[in-house]
Design a protein around this motif. Structure first.
Motif, mmCIF file in Angstrom:
data_model
loop_
_atom_site.group_PDB
_atom_site.id
_atom_site.type_symbol
_atom_site.label_atom_id
_atom_site.label_comp_id
_atom_site.label_asym_id
_atom_site.label_seq_id
_atom_site.Cartn_x
_atom_site.Cartn_y
_atom_site.Cartn_z
ATOM 1 N N SER A 360 -32.088 69.157 25.589
ATOM 2 C CA SER A 360 -30.649 69.347 25.467
ATOM 3 C C SER A 360 -29.951 68.763 26.684
ATOM 4 C CB SER A 360 -30.326 70.849 25.357
ATOM 5 O OG SER A 360 -30.720 71.521 26.547
ATOM 6 N N GLU A 361 -28.657 68.509 26.569
ATOM 7 C CA GLU A 361 -27.910 67.887 27.645
ATOM 8 C C GLU A 361 -27.855 68.775 28.882
ATOM 9 O OE1 GLU A 361 -24.081 66.678 26.415
ATOM 10 O OE2 GLU A 361 -24.797 65.177 24.974
ATOM 11 N N ASP A 362 -27.926 70.078 28.690
ATOM 12 C CA ASP A 362 -27.837 70.980 29.837
ATOM 13 C C ASP A 362 -29.206 71.475 30.300
ATOM 14 O OD1 ASP A 362 -28.441 72.599 27.724
ATOM 15 O OD2 ASP A 362 -26.801 74.027 28.051
ATOM 16 N N PHE A 363 -30.264 70.745 29.910
ATOM 17 C CA PHE A 363 -31.615 71.142 30.315
ATOM 18 C C PHE A 363 -31.790 71.019 31.836
ATOM 19 C CE2 PHE A 363 -35.923 69.892 31.530
ATOM 20 C CZ PHE A 363 -36.666 70.950 31.046
ATOM 21 N N THR A 364 -32.316 72.060 32.447
ATOM 22 C CA THR A 364 -32.653 72.051 33.866
ATOM 23 C C THR A 364 -33.974 72.800 34.057
ATOM 24 O OG1 THR A 364 -31.347 74.048 34.240
ATOM 25 C CG2 THR A 364 -30.270 71.932 34.690
ATOM 26 N N MET A 365 -34.670 72.504 35.149
ATOM 27 C CA MET A 365 -35.938 73.183 35.418
ATOM 28 C C MET A 365 -36.389 72.920 36.847
ATOM 29 S SD MET A 365 -38.331 70.558 35.822
ATOM 30 C CE MET A 365 -39.902 71.274 35.381
ATOM 31 N N TYR A 366 -37.308 73.756 37.313
ATOM 32 C CA TYR A 366 -37.988 73.496 38.581
ATOM 33 C C TYR A 366 -39.388 74.092 38.483
ATOM 34 C CZ TYR A 366 -37.470 78.375 39.987
ATOM 35 O OH TYR A 366 -37.572 79.736 40.039
ATOM 36 N N ASP A 371 -48.483 68.376 45.141
ATOM 37 C CA ASP A 371 -48.918 67.569 46.278
ATOM 38 C C ASP A 371 -48.786 68.310 47.607
ATOM 39 O OD1 ASP A 371 -49.528 65.365 44.658
ATOM 40 O OD2 ASP A 371 -47.443 64.675 44.710
ATOM 41 N N LEU A 372 -47.889 69.282 47.667
ATOM 42 C CA LEU A 372 -47.685 70.061 48.898
ATOM 43 C C LEU A 372 -47.792 71.551 48.569
ATOM 44 C CD1 LEU A 372 -44.670 68.109 50.456
ATOM 45 C CD2 LEU A 372 -47.052 68.050 51.212
ATOM 46 N N PRO A 373 -48.985 72.000 48.183
ATOM 47 C CA PRO A 373 -49.134 73.413 47.824
ATOM 48 C C PRO A 373 -48.911 74.320 49.027
ATOM 49 C CG PRO A 373 -51.288 72.353 48.018
ATOM 50 C CD PRO A 373 -50.262 71.266 48.129
ATOM 51 N N GLY A 374 -48.339 75.474 48.763
ATOM 52 C CA GLY A 374 -48.134 76.443 49.820
ATOM 53 C C GLY A 374 -47.035 76.106 50.792
ATOM 54 N N GLN A 375 -46.192 75.105 50.471
ATOM 55 C CA GLN A 375 -45.121 74.697 51.373
ATOM 56 C C GLN A 375 -43.732 74.968 50.796
ATOM 57 O OE1 GLN A 375 -45.541 73.405 54.637
ATOM 58 N NE2 GLN A 375 -47.527 74.301 54.179
ATOM 59 N N ALA A 376 -43.663 75.802 49.737
ATOM 60 C CA ALA A 376 -42.395 76.158 49.097
ATOM 61 C C ALA A 376 -41.661 74.925 48.588
ATOM 62 C CB ALA A 376 -41.503 76.951 50.058
ATOM 63 N N CYS A 377 -42.417 73.938 48.104
ATOM 64 C CA CYS A 377 -41.836 72.691 47.588
ATOM 65 C C CYS A 377 -41.844 72.699 46.067
ATOM 66 C CB CYS A 377 -42.588 71.482 48.125
ATOM 67 S SG CYS A 377 -42.348 71.225 49.894
ATOM 68 N N PHE A 378 -40.767 72.184 45.471
ATOM 69 C CA PHE A 378 -40.599 72.228 44.026
ATOM 70 C C PHE A 378 -40.135 70.872 43.490
ATOM 71 C CE2 PHE A 378 -40.011 76.510 45.577
ATOM 72 C CZ PHE A 378 -40.718 77.292 44.665
ATOM 73 N N ASP A 379 -40.704 70.475 42.354
ATOM 74 C CA ASP A 379 -40.160 69.378 41.561
ATOM 75 C C ASP A 379 -39.049 69.962 40.688
ATOM 76 O OD1 ASP A 379 -42.117 67.579 42.556
ATOM 77 O OD2 ASP A 379 -43.561 68.336 41.104
ATOM 78 N N PHE A 380 -38.015 69.179 40.420
ATOM 79 C CA PHE A 380 -36.906 69.760 39.669
ATOM 80 C C PHE A 380 -36.166 68.718 38.855
ATOM 81 C CE2 PHE A 380 -34.720 68.002 43.292
ATOM 82 C CZ PHE A 380 -33.422 67.727 42.852
ATOM 83 N N VAL A 381 -35.493 69.220 37.842
ATOM 84 C CA VAL A 381 -34.448 68.496 37.126
ATOM 85 C C VAL A 381 -33.233 69.404 37.194
ATOM 86 C CG1 VAL A 381 -33.648 67.574 34.929
ATOM 87 C CG2 VAL A 381 -36.061 67.333 35.582
#
Length: 451
Positions: A360-366, A371-381
């Protein structure tokens, strides 16, 4: 790279063919059972592996190699000195109990045909392989194999304790093909405990903020030879400012800019760490579940994992852990200011590709970055709701954007999970931001107790 330059196998002379080999010394006779491990350790050095190893002789005979290995969670490791100490403690106990007949520990040292078998830590200190040994007949000591580097060659100069013939026998020892020389291995695991309120506390000792600062200054600029010079200068500047927090020898001072503060942490007058804080008015109710304390930063920095709005999972770099450590350890639920630093940013094309899966046009996610486990890093849209240009450091020498990005779309709650993210233009893969555009990339989440 030449190997064993001084001990290349030569054709036997007529005299050598007619005269028997001289008897071996008692030390060599005892040590010779470990010849393969000496050669194996030398091969490891040629492969760039300088980690200590050990081997021991079973009471019933036979040799086993032993080493420590890092498991899947690489957040905790042992120093070479800790490895040596643990090996020695274990084998001394087993030798006293009659479980083994002897052992050797091999490590790189400062030995230069003297009595200095101290562990080598800095590049200029690497001068020899030291073998620490103990046999059940009571013989115990250390011997060294000096080496030197030159003209892209590594040259071993032989054990002074052994004759040339004995040295030659060591260096000519063949290794078995496809043989596992380290049948005995122990995985290094991070210390984990649970406190009285049920918080899981896990230690890490090799985490740092190099990627975090790459997010602030731009990775390309920060990784240049003098890229961290500005950070060091501002750390020194922050240390001379009036502390905003000071107790029990721990003090914090801040350099404040438009949307970013640089916070220094000092213990007993010595600098420990500096952390960037993205200013925000976004507050979430969070319940913490697990704290990863950084031993290498005096336990004054941590990544904390928990849940937000009793719905979604989060983890964040606690930018106020130095001053609020006791609070975090005493209570799980907090109202938290949550923000983040973008490591890479691009325009999302999700849903534009041909295929059966549609968004959908309003799709978002994280989701957590692998690649950086345990570093509070997230991939996102995420959906870019708004943004503004911002600057930090003197003379506004670092430019960035403070973006308000929607990470979870909830039809009933407009800002269910919408947070402020800082991005340096250097880390953007497109030229301009436009309100309403769909973004993708990776960021590190950070948080601090509100109020």
């Amino acid at each position: 790279m030449a190997l064993f330059d001084r001990f290349r196998k030569k054709e036997k002379t007529a005299e050598e063919k007619t005269n028997p080999i001289a008897p071996h010394s008692e030390l060599y006779s005892a040590m010779s059972r470990y010849n393969e491990y000496i050669v194996r350790f030398m091969n490891m050095q040629h492969q760039g592996n300088y980690a200590p190893i050990s081997a021991y002789e079973h009471a019933a005979g036979g040799i086993s190699g032993f080493l420590y290995v890092i498991g899947d969670d690489a957040s905790y490791s042992l120093s070479a000195q800790e490895v040596i100490d643990r090996m020695e403690n274990r084998f001394e106990q087993e030798l006293a109990q009659g479980k083994i007949n002897s052992y050797v520990i091999l490590y790189h040292s400062q030995f230069a045909n003297d009595t200095n078998h101290q562990l080598a830590n800095d590049d200029h200190e690497f001068k020899a392989i030291t073998i620490s040994y103990h046999f059940n007949n009571g013989e115990k000591g250390k011997i060294g194999l000096p080496y030197s580097f030159g003209n892209d060659e590594l040259t071993y100069h032989g054990f002074a304790n052994f004759s040339q013939e004995e040295n030659n026998l060591i260096f000519r020892t063949p290794l078995k093909n496809n043989h596992d020389y380290f049948q005995d291995r122990e995985e290094i695991t991070a210390p984990v405990s649970e406190n009285e309120i049920g918080l899981k506390i896990k230690k890490t000792n090799n985490s740092d903020l190099s990627n975090t600062w790459g997010g602030i200054f731009g990775f390309e600029s920060y990784r240049k030879p003098n890229g961290s010079q500005s950070l060091r200068e501002h750390f020194a500047l922050a240390m001379i400012k009036e502390p905003v927090f000071s107790t029990n020898g721990i003090s914090c001072s801040e350099l404040n800019y438009e949307d970013v503060a640089l916070k220094s942490v000092v213990v007993d007058g010595k600098p420990v760490t500096m952390v960037p804080v993205i200013k925000t008015d976004v507050v979430l109710d969070v319940v913490n579940k697990e704290i990863h304390e950084w031993e290498n930063v005096s336990d004054l920095q941590a990544i904390i994992a928990g849940g937000g709005r009793d719905t979604f999972g989060i983890s964040y770099l606690a930018t106020d852990y130095a001053e609020n450590r006791e609070k975090y350890l005493s209570q799980k639920a907090w109202d938290m200011k949550i923000s983040g630093i973008v490591y890479v940013l691009d325009v999302s094309t999700l849903g534009e590709e041909d295929g059966e899966l549609k968004y959908s046009e309003d799709f978002t996610m994280y989701m957590p970055n692998n690649d950086l486990p345990g570093q509070a890093c997230f991939d996102f849209v995420g959906q870019l709701e708004d943004f503004r240009e911002t600057h930090l450091l003197e003379n506004n020498t670092v430019k960035g954007y403070l973006m308000r990005v929607r990470l979870i779309t909830n039809p009933d709650v407009k800002d269910f999970f919408t947070i402020d993210l800082f991005v340096n233009p250097e880390n953007m893969r497109f030229p301009e931001l436009t309100a309403g555009m769909k973004l993708t990339g990776m960021f590190q989440m950070q948080g601090q107790i509100a109020g």
